[in-house]
Design a protein around this motif. Structure first.
Motif, short mmCIF file in Angstrom:
data_model
loop_
_atom_site.label_atom_id
_atom_site.label_comp_id
_atom_site.label_asym_id
_atom_site.label_seq_id
_atom_site.Cartn_x
_atom_site.Cartn_y
_atom_site.Cartn_z
N TYR A 171 -5.94 -9.01 2.61
CA TYR A 171 -7.30 -9.14 2.10
C TYR A 171 -7.72 -10.61 2.07
CZ TYR A 171 -6.52 -4.46 0.19
OH TYR A 171 -6.24 -3.13 0.05
N ARG A 186 0.83 -1.21 0.00
CA ARG A 186 0.00 0.00 0.00
C ARG A 186 0.86 1.26 0.00
NH1 ARG A 186 -3.78 -1.00 -2.41
NH2 ARG A 186 -4.89 0.78 -1.59
N SER A 192 -12.32 -8.49 1.46
CA SER A 192 -12.37 -7.61 2.64
C SER A 192 -10.98 -7.47 3.24
CB SER A 192 -13.32 -8.17 3.69
OG SER A 192 -14.63 -8.22 3.19
N VAL A 193 -10.70 -6.28 3.72
CA VAL A 193 -9.42 -6.05 4.37
C VAL A 193 -9.48 -6.59 5.80
CG1 VAL A 193 -9.74 -3.76 5.41
CG2 VAL A 193 -7.56 -4.35 4.43
N ILE A 194 -8.40 -7.20 6.23
CA ILE A 194 -8.32 -7.80 7.56
C ILE A 194 -7.68 -6.79 8.50
CG2 ILE A 194 -7.37 -9.72 8.89
CD1 ILE A 194 -9.49 -10.41 6.64
N THR A 195 -8.25 -6.63 9.68
CA THR A 195 -7.71 -5.69 10.65
C THR A 195 -7.30 -6.41 11.93
OG1 THR A 195 -9.82 -5.21 11.69
CG2 THR A 195 -9.21 -3.86 9.79
N ARG A 196 -6.42 -5.80 12.65
CA ARG A 196 -6.00 -6.25 13.97
C ARG A 196 -6.03 -5.02 14.86
NH1 ARG A 196 -6.76 -10.67 12.18
NH2 ARG A 196 -5.32 -12.40 12.09
N ALA A 255 -1.39 -4.43 3.21
CA ALA A 255 -2.74 -4.77 3.65
C ALA A 255 -2.97 -6.26 3.42
CB ALA A 255 -3.78 -3.96 2.89
N ALA A 310 2.19 -8.70 7.93
CA ALA A 310 1.08 -9.00 7.02
C ALA A 310 1.17 -10.44 6.53
CB ALA A 310 1.09 -8.03 5.85
N ARG A 357 -6.28 -1.61 13.25
CA ARG A 357 -5.28 -1.27 12.24
C ARG A 357 -5.48 -2.18 11.03
NH1 ARG A 357 -0.03 -2.60 13.45
NH2 ARG A 357 -0.83 -4.34 14.64
N TRP A 358 -5.25 -1.64 9.84
CA TRP A 358 -5.35 -2.49 8.67
C TRP A 358 -4.10 -2.45 7.80
CZ3 TRP A 358 -5.46 -0.57 3.63
CH2 TRP A 358 -5.62 0.81 3.52
N LEU A 359 -3.11 -1.69 8.19
CA LEU A 359 -1.83 -1.67 7.48
C LEU A 359 -0.74 -2.19 8.41
CD1 LEU A 359 -1.98 1.76 5.64
CD2 LEU A 359 -2.25 -0.53 4.65
#
Length: 87
Positions: free
Chosen positions: A48, A40, A52-56, A46, A67, A59-61
């Motif tokens: 996916y 990104r 859908s983007v995965i978050t922790r 990121a 990652a 945060r998604w980056l």
């Protein structure tokens, strides 16, 4: 991982996306049972899954290694879900 390719044009090749497959490559559903790790910019990536983007923790980056680790950790669950739904 940055790979340097030396040829007549002295080009630089750098991976900007990794696709991790939860099923064997020869499986008919292998192309859709995946996790995609995508650059990104500014050293951030990121994760996916199914578009859908995965978050922790909101945060998604992530840095690349984080990652990839997150993506690898998701593979058994994706495989198990597929196998349960097709049993």
């Amino acid at each position: 991982m940055t790979t340097y390719v030396q040829d007549d044009l002295a080009l630089l090749a750098e991976a900007t996306q990794f696709t991790l497959h939860a099923l064997p490559a020869d499986h008919p559903a292998a192309d859709i049972q995946t996790v995609v790790i995508s650059a990104r910019g500014h050293g951030l990536w990121a994760v996916y899954c199914r578009g859908s983007v995965i978050t922790r923790d909101g945060r998604w980056l992530f840095d690349r290694d984080t990652a990839l680790r997150i993506g690898r950790e998701m593979l058994p669950e994706i495989r198990d879900q597929y196998e349960r739904s097709h049993a």
